[in-house]
Design a protein around this motif. Sequence first.
Motif, mmCIF file in Angstrom:
data_model
loop_
_atom_site.group_PDB
_atom_site.id
_atom_site.type_symbol
_atom_site.label_atom_id
_atom_site.label_comp_id
_atom_site.label_asym_id
_atom_site.label_seq_id
_atom_site.Cartn_x
_atom_site.Cartn_y
_atom_site.Cartn_z
ATOM 1 N N LYS A 233 52.365 -19.132 95.511
ATOM 2 C CA LYS A 233 52.934 -20.372 95.010
ATOM 3 C C LYS A 233 54.347 -20.485 95.581
ATOM 4 O O LYS A 233 54.982 -19.465 95.883
ATOM 5 C CB LYS A 233 52.993 -20.363 93.475
ATOM 6 C CG LYS A 233 51.609 -20.370 92.816
ATOM 7 C CD LYS A 233 51.684 -20.462 91.308
ATOM 8 C CE LYS A 233 50.275 -20.628 90.731
ATOM 9 N NZ LYS A 233 50.299 -20.886 89.284
ATOM 10 N N PHE A 235 58.467 -21.858 95.370
ATOM 11 C CA PHE A 235 59.520 -22.084 94.364
ATOM 12 C C PHE A 235 60.829 -22.519 95.014
ATOM 13 O O PHE A 235 61.038 -22.323 96.210
ATOM 14 C CB PHE A 235 59.757 -20.797 93.541
ATOM 15 C CG PHE A 235 58.576 -20.445 92.680
ATOM 16 C CD1 PHE A 235 58.371 -21.078 91.464
ATOM 17 C CD2 PHE A 235 57.637 -19.506 93.108
ATOM 18 C CE1 PHE A 235 57.266 -20.779 90.682
ATOM 19 C CE2 PHE A 235 56.527 -19.208 92.341
ATOM 20 C CZ PHE A 235 56.346 -19.843 91.119
ATOM 21 N N THR A 243 63.797 -15.237 86.615
ATOM 22 C CA THR A 243 63.602 -16.591 86.065
ATOM 23 C C THR A 243 62.270 -17.217 86.457
ATOM 24 O O THR A 243 61.910 -18.275 85.953
ATOM 25 C CB THR A 243 64.739 -17.525 86.543
ATOM 26 O OG1 THR A 243 64.736 -17.538 87.983
ATOM 27 C CG2 THR A 243 66.083 -17.075 86.027
ATOM 28 N N ASP A 245 58.692 -18.647 86.794
ATOM 29 C CA ASP A 245 57.592 -18.964 85.881
ATOM 30 C C ASP A 245 56.422 -19.424 86.749
ATOM 31 O O ASP A 245 56.385 -20.573 87.207
ATOM 32 C CB ASP A 245 58.035 -20.076 84.908
ATOM 33 C CG ASP A 245 56.871 -20.609 84.077
ATOM 34 O OD1 ASP A 245 55.779 -19.998 84.090
ATOM 35 O OD2 ASP A 245 57.057 -21.659 83.433
ATOM 36 N N SER A 247 53.485 -20.178 86.090
ATOM 37 C CA SER A 247 52.630 -21.259 85.588
ATOM 38 C C SER A 247 53.227 -22.641 85.875
ATOM 39 O O SER A 247 52.556 -23.653 85.735
ATOM 40 C CB SER A 247 52.391 -21.084 84.088
ATOM 41 O OG SER A 247 53.581 -21.358 83.382
ATOM 42 N N SER A 248 54.498 -22.676 86.322
ATOM 43 C CA SER A 248 55.155 -23.969 86.547
ATOM 44 C C SER A 248 54.845 -24.580 87.914
ATOM 45 O O SER A 248 55.200 -25.728 88.174
ATOM 46 C CB SER A 248 56.675 -23.802 86.403
ATOM 47 O OG SER A 248 57.182 -23.045 87.503
ATOM 48 N N ALA A 249 54.226 -23.808 88.805
ATOM 49 C CA ALA A 249 53.998 -24.313 90.169
ATOM 50 C C ALA A 249 52.505 -24.303 90.506
ATOM 51 O O ALA A 249 51.774 -23.415 90.052
ATOM 52 C CB ALA A 249 54.764 -23.458 91.171
#
Length: 380
Positions: A233, A235, A243, A245, A247-249
């Motif tokens: 993924k 970022f 920091t 996460d 699950s955010s991407a």
Amino acid sequence: DPYSGDPSRHPVLKVNSQKPFNAEPPLEMLTENFITPNVLFFKRNHLPVPNINPDEFQLIVERPPGAKQGKPLKLSLKDLKTKFSRHEVTVTLQCAGNRRSEMNAIKTVKGLDWGAGAISTARWAGVRLRDVLSDAGYTENTPNVQHVQFEGLDQDVTGTKYGASIPFRHAMSKDHEVLLAFEMNGEELPKDHGFPLRVIVPGVVGARNVKWLGRIIVSEEESSSHWQQNDYKGFNPNVDWDTVDFSSAPAIQELPVQSAITEPRPGEIITPDEDDGKVTIKGYAWSGGGREIVRVDVSLDGGKTWKVADLIGEEKKGLVWAWKLWQLEATIPAEDKEITIICKAIDSSYNMQPDTVAPIWNLRGVLNNAWHRVSVTVAR
Ligand code: MTE
Ligand code: MO
């Protein structure tokens, strides 16, 4: 040693990790052929290579609820080869970590230190995934299906298997030519590349092209595997390991436009032709999602002026899955001693590569597609 059954490999490969085996071809060899020979094709394994008896092999395809009392469809290699029509497609595979070493040079990232050789092209033969899914009872109208999960037969010491998924509509699309492949460049699939069966998802990141395919599951959710959820993924450059996460991407699927210089090599002393003062620059260019490379720009003066390279490729109608090799015969101004060569590619959506690595840096070192730069010394 769980790796004692791994196959032998060509000694010319540049090994990034021995166990699991990860290696890339020398760049100047990578662009000698439009189709990468199997022994030179980059190899990216997360786990030991499983030993699979092709006579006992069965692909398990879970059925839609209600169909055939929920019993899965089981297909031997012979079933696959005789019950479905054969399909061939030329596809370039690229690992999301290709060119990670350039990100590492700016600020340390986590992952194998790939050069620009985690990309290769082959002619794959097999059967269409959509035909197999149809045979198992799925249609475009099957309710509550969003993703197709692929489970590998390679596993770690705890029994966790490699896995990944792609969207269901992508898997069922005729245009996207998703393949269950049993041949690579006219040969049986080599052990390192998924013998006896692997998924080929044209235009999509290497990680979803699951090797040693054992099971297919159609579901509402993406694969729950580490590699789908907590890896592969992208970022923001300021996200760090404290920091992040995951699950955010979204999981990486189609890859962005890419190109690299394969000749000359960094630090090489190049000698322009005595008569015309020209040198030959070579490389590759590719884009995900079936977007064809329409142009490659090359600069010999660090980006002040640009020339257009000649493209070498395959004729294909519709979506294009294979790279273009490119070449430029260029004159070097007589006064120049040290030059920086740069390439950048443009795809059919007019996507272009970002000019530097820093703004696209990410903690996992994926998706590096910045302009590729090679500095050389000119000898006359
Ligand atoms: N499939 C399984 N079963 N196990 C793996 O480790 N690696 C993935 C993908 N499929 C992998 C896998 C990754 S990250 C990449 S980049 C490609 O396979 C590499 O394919 P190749 O080794 O044929 O080049
Ligand atoms: Mo990868």
